[in-house]
Design a protein around this motif. Structure first.
Motif, PDB file in Angstrom:
ATOM      1  N   TRP A   1      18.190  -5.572  19.903  1.00  0.00           N
ATOM      2  CA  TRP A   1      18.168  -5.630  18.434  1.00  0.00           C
ATOM      3  C   TRP A   1      19.447  -5.082  17.822  1.00  0.00           C
TER       4      TRP A   1
ATOM      5  N   LEU B   1       5.685   0.128  14.440  1.00  0.00           N
ATOM      6  CA  LEU B   1       6.172  -1.001  15.246  1.00  0.00           C
ATOM      7  C   LEU B   1       5.842  -0.802  16.720  1.00  0.00           C
TER       8      LEU B   1
ATOM      9  N   GLU C   1       2.296  -1.815  17.202  1.00  0.00           N
ATOM     10  CA  GLU C   1       2.142  -3.269  17.180  1.00  0.00           C
ATOM     11  C   GLU C   1       2.765  -3.930  18.401  1.00  0.00           C
ATOM     12  N   ARG C   2       3.336  -3.114  19.262  1.00  0.00           N
ATOM     13  CA  ARG C   2       3.980  -3.575  20.494  1.00  0.00           C
ATOM     14  C   ARG C   2       5.188  -4.465  20.226  1.00  0.00           C
ATOM     15  N   LEU C   3       5.783  -4.275  19.068  1.00  0.00           N
ATOM     16  CA  LEU C   3       7.063  -4.923  18.794  1.00  0.00           C
ATOM     17  C   LEU C   3       8.200  -4.081  19.355  1.00  0.00           C
TER      18      LEU C   3
ATOM     19  N   VAL D   1      13.971  -5.311  13.695  1.00  0.00           N
ATOM     20  CA  VAL D   1      12.769  -5.671  14.446  1.00  0.00           C
ATOM     21  C   VAL D   1      11.716  -6.289  13.528  1.00  0.00           C
ATOM     22  N   SER D   2      11.560  -5.733  12.339  1.00  0.00           N
ATOM     23  CA  SER D   2      10.506  -6.199  11.421  1.00  0.00           C
ATOM     24  C   SER D   2      10.896  -7.450  10.653  1.00  0.00           C
TER      25      SER D   2
END
Length: 383
Positions: A84, A69, A72-74, A190-191
């Motif tokens: 979150w 993550l 992926e810059r999340l 987050v995902s």
């Protein structure tokens, strides 16, 4: 020098273990031995693809999931977790580690992703289990030996956690276990996927870890070992194949919830040795930079010393230990990995290209590694 089978059989024949699977690999040479039985009754022989509860060997896997993550810059390592995990947006901290639960002060700063990855968010086990803030971790949150069917679902679990003060200010101290469970909840939020779904899609399927997950499918229960603890009369069964891991739990523990096999964790270890590359021409799971961050010791000398009960002189990276001394024959600077309280261990040594995996079914009696692990590590270091 004893070979791997000799070492494992010695501990099984003594009665201390029902069985074990050991794997030692260096380059293209892979040595695997399965000895003993899947249970004390000897109803089935131990085999190479026997499935074990790997407990805290889950932690490095959770760290890899988080780093995907980040790539992926999340997420970013310096990100506060509050957006979150709003339940932990304004944590309170015990005035001193020995203070009562109601003697608290505000946190000096917010908890970050980096704090969770390095087990320095302020939540977790210290060397002194008598401290007041430890009891609710064990009682309410079911920290300690994995109890997948006894632990509350993530939202309820996090709400309970928010009512427990931090033992130390964020970033101040290394504390064991709880940060990996918080990280698992963070990954899911987050995902937008459950932790089992995310790990299956992003880690297990790409690496071919077909027998790794948070429960064992009914069709595979015949390969699932029983789990034991030491009782007054010898080994006592703590969990059977049809027990707590036979169905998906409400709380998939990022700290200790996975089951796996020696070859599955070997595939995970090979990926770390290859600095994130997947075996063959199937791309990368992580960048080399991310793997190097995972396998770097981030603790100060004082933090390592305070965590001696768990670390035994080692440092800590993201989700696993990093050897920083050579005080034991198996201790090679740079070796990364971790052990599980169910009697398991998995490590990679970048300097030698080695992967070692030991899976047993006997619970550890203390955080210190048992004799079978030390004998196995000594052999693996010399292999």
């Amino acid at each position: 020098m004893s070979d791997l089978r000799d070492i494992l059989e010695r501990h099984v024949s003594s009665g201390s273990l029902p069985g074990a699977v050991g794997l030692v690999a260096r380059g293209d040479r892979v040595e695997v031995e399965a000895v003993g039985s899947a249970d004390v009754e000897g109803t089935a022989p131990m085999v190479r693809d026997s499935i074990f509860r790997i407990a805290s060997m889950t932690k490095p896997v959770t760290a890899v999931a988080a780093m995907t993550l980040v790539e992926e810059r999340l997420l970013a390592l310096e990100d506060e977790i509050a957006p979150w995990l709003p339940e932990l947006a304004s944590p309170l901290v015990a005035r001193t580690p020995a203070s009562p639960l109601d003697d608290v002060v505000p946190a000096d700063r917010p908890i970050t992703v980096f704090d969770l990855l390095t087990s320095r968010a302020g939540y977790g086990f210290p060397s002194d289990f008598s401290l007041p803030a430890v009891a609710p971790l064990v009682g309410e949150l079911k920290q300690g030996p994995p109890q997948p069917q006894q632990t509350a679902a993530p939202d309820a679990w996090l709400k309970m956690l928010s009512g427990i003060p931090l033992l130390y200010q964020p970033g101040e101290a290394y504390l064991y276990n709880t940060c990996s469970d918080i990280l698992g909840v963070l990954i899911a939020r987050v995902s937008g996927q459950s932790l089992p779904e995310f790990m299956a899609e992003r880690i297990f399927e790409p690496l071919g870890m077909a027998d790794t997950g948070f429960c064992v499918p009914a069709a595979d229960l015949g390969r699932f070992t029983s789990f034991y603890r030491e009782g007054e009369g010898g080994l006592e069964r703590a969990d059977a194949p049809h027990g707590q891991w036979s169905s998906l739990p409400a709380f998939p523990s990022g700290a200790g919830g996975l089951v796996s096999t020696a070859d599955d964790w070997f595939a995970f270890g090979r990926m770390l040795l290859a600095e994130g590359a997947i075996d063959g021409d199937r791309g990368r799971l992580l960048s080399a930079k991310s793997v190097r961050k995972m396998t770097t010791d981030w603790l100060t000398p004082a933090q390592r010393a305070a965590g001696e009960l768990f670390l035994e002189g080692q440092g800590w990276g993201f989700g696993g230990s990093v050897d920083v001394t050579t005080r034991d024959p198996w201790n090679v600077p740079g070796r990364y990995g971790w052990i599980g309280g169910t009697g398991t261990a998995g490590h990679v040594t970048p300097s030698t290209g080695a992967v070692s995996v030991l899976l047993t079914q006997r619970a550890m009696n203390s955080p210190a590694a048992p004799a079978v692990m030390r004998d196995f590590w000594t052999y693996a270091a010399d292999a």
